[in-house]
Design an enzyme around this catalytic site. Structure first.
Site, PDB file in Angstrom:
ATOM      1  N   SER A 193      -1.003   4.970   6.302  1.00 56.23           N
ATOM      2  CA  SER A 193      -0.811   5.621   5.010  1.00 56.23           C
ATOM      3  C   SER A 193       0.651   6.036   4.822  1.00 56.23           C
ATOM      4  O   SER A 193       1.534   5.189   4.893  1.00 56.23           O
ATOM      5  CB  SER A 193      -1.770   6.809   4.879  1.00 56.23           C
ATOM      6  OG  SER A 193      -1.818   7.283   3.553  1.00 56.23           O
ATOM      7  N   ASP A 292      -7.718  -0.800  -1.631  1.00 57.71           N
ATOM      8  CA  ASP A 292      -7.357   0.439  -0.951  1.00 57.71           C
ATOM      9  C   ASP A 292      -7.902   1.635  -1.736  1.00 57.71           C
ATOM     10  O   ASP A 292      -7.522   1.879  -2.877  1.00 57.71           O
ATOM     11  CB  ASP A 292      -5.830   0.512  -0.842  1.00 57.71           C
ATOM     12  CG  ASP A 292      -5.353   1.691  -0.020  1.00 57.71           C
ATOM     13  OD1 ASP A 292      -5.587   2.830  -0.455  1.00 57.71           O
ATOM     14  OD2 ASP A 292      -4.749   1.473   1.037  1.00 57.71           O
ATOM     15  N   HIS A 359      -9.349   3.004   3.339  1.00 56.84           N
ATOM     16  CA  HIS A 359      -7.931   3.353   3.464  1.00 56.84           C
ATOM     17  C   HIS A 359      -7.655   3.722   4.921  1.00 56.84           C
ATOM     18  O   HIS A 359      -8.027   4.787   5.387  1.00 56.84           O
ATOM     19  CB  HIS A 359      -7.582   4.529   2.552  1.00 56.84           C
ATOM     20  CG  HIS A 359      -6.141   4.956   2.607  1.00 56.84           C
ATOM     21  ND1 HIS A 359      -5.121   4.147   2.130  1.00 56.84           N
ATOM     22  CD2 HIS A 359      -5.559   6.084   3.085  1.00 56.84           C
ATOM     23  CE1 HIS A 359      -3.961   4.785   2.302  1.00 56.84           C
ATOM     24  NE2 HIS A 359      -4.206   5.947   2.881  1.00 56.84           N
TER      25      HIS A 359
END
Length: 412
Positions: A193, A292, A359
């Site tokens: 991330s 995502d 994610h």
């Protein structure tokens, strides 16, 4: 008799303390102690203690609240003693003084509020079953407490906010080099991330720390769930571009962005991976879900753009998406695939884009290398990354569009 029993108990307690202390010291020294033997036998991952990097404070390398940066280190053993994984923790960003004040009072802005131990999983796991290629390496998690993907440089005296992400990165890597990483044979910089964005921003700089060392160290990078796109949202605006503009202005990020990008584009554009991945010289692997879920919720259909709430069900669960919404998401996937076309042409780069609603997949046992992990052409993520890193095979895997993949672990 009672005194004798008491003495025996004291002796047993003392012996237990000596055994534990010896085992702990051996683990800290990176020896193949009883702890490592348990790992080799398939024992669960053990908690990894937090270390405060207090020496960095004198360099101005501090969290948002001024506390020292921190990391967790699980020492390598056996064949992995001279191999290192450095993981840059993720956790979003703050794009304003107000947002950074909020973050300052959390573990994402202060090492005083971080958990004292962390359990490693996925690519960070010490289990040879869960993580066969990297389990015995030195595995480090550099904690995230700056709010700008380790790239800021500034100070707000009026609010007591330190924006020192770049200094944290520099100080942490220099420290790791000083405690053994300088002699590494193989190194991998990774992150998920916001940490993955940090990997892309710093990959070449990280590689530069090993240049000229004379050891021929293999240095590569892995970015998981960091392919944040400059995409149009459901209202026709660009929510993430506006947000990133605030991050850059608040933290003073512009000066630390890749010069190869800022020489031709504005600073906000150069915070988007699509504008920097083509100029990264160090071998890098991009791992991302084509759908995502963070980007769906916060970039494509945030509440500020979804005025009627039409996307609320779809954002919570893919089964709640209607045909028009799926078409919109397929266009987003198409943008992602187009973004990596030039990148995938390099023989040194790797790619794994699966058609999942999730994610982050590298730090989770279930999605890294388990019996039912996500796979493309019968090869899971852990095996794909390992094949790429060690040169066993070229990996340029792009999944067919949703819903063709039945191996996904979808976020709900």
């Amino acid at each position: 008799m009672g005194e004798m029993i008491g003495m025996i108990k004291l002796c047993l307690v003392g012996l237990f303390i000596l055994v534990v202390a010896g085992s702990t010291q051996a683990a800290a020294d990176g020896h193949n102690s009883g702890v490592d033997e348990r790992r080799l036998a398939g024992a669960p991952n053990l908690p990894v203690p937090l270390t405060l990097l207090t020496s960095a404070v004198d360099k101005g390398a501090v969290c948002i609240d001024g506390s020292p940066p921190a990391y967790h280190l699980d020492p390598g053993f056996d064949a992995g003693k001279n191999r290192w994984i450095v993981n840059l923790e993720g956790g979003g960003w703050c794009d304003s003084v107000r947002g950074c004040l909020y973050r300052k009072a959390s573990r994402l802005g202060s090492s005083n509020l971080m958990d004292k131990h962390m359990y490693f999983a996925g690519i960070m796991s010490s289990s040879p079953v869960d993580n066969p290629d990297f389990y015995s390496w030195n595995r480090v998690m550099i904690r995230y407490c700056d709010g700008a993907s380790f790239a800021g440089e500034g100070y707000d005296a009026g609010n007591g906010l330190y924006f020192r992400g770049q200094r944290i990165f520099d100080a942490a890597i220099q420290h790791l080099l000083s405690i053994g990483m300088a002699s590494a044979d193989q190194v991998l910089l990774t992150g998920t991330s916001a940490g993955a964005l940090a990997v892309m921003l710093h990959c070449d700089q990280f590689s530069g720390f090993f240049a000229g060392a004379g050891r021929g160290t293999t240095v590569k990078c892995l970015a998981d769930a960091g392919l944040f796109l400059d995409a149009v949202d459901v209202s026709g605006g660009r929510t993430l571009r506006s947000y990133y503009g605030g991050v850059i202005a608040t933290h003073g990020v512009a000066q630390n962005l890749p010069k190869s990008c800022t020489a031709r584009l504005d600073a906000t554009s150069c915070f988007f991976p699509q504008n920097i991945i083509g100029s990264i010289n160090t071998p890098i692997f991009l791992l991302n879900a084509a759908y995502d879920t963070w980007q769906i919720r916060e970039s494509l259909a945030p509440d500020t753009a979804d005025h009627s709430g039409a996307w609320r069900a779809c954002k919570s669960n893919r089964s709640g998406c209607d045909a028009a919404q799926i078409t919109f998401l397929q266009a987003f996937r198409g943008q992602m695939v187009a973004t990596v076309q030039g990148f995938s042409g390099s023989k040194t780069n790797g790619l794994f884009i699966n058609s999942c609603f999730i994610h982050g997949q590298s730090e989770n046992r279930a999605t890294w290398h388990a019996d039912a992990s996500p796979a493309i052409q019968n090869k899971d993520i852990g095996k794909s990354v390992g094949d790429w890193y060690f040169g066993r095979a070229e990996v340029k895997a792009i999944d067919c569009p949703y819903p063709c993949d039945n191996t996904c672990h979808h976020d709900i």
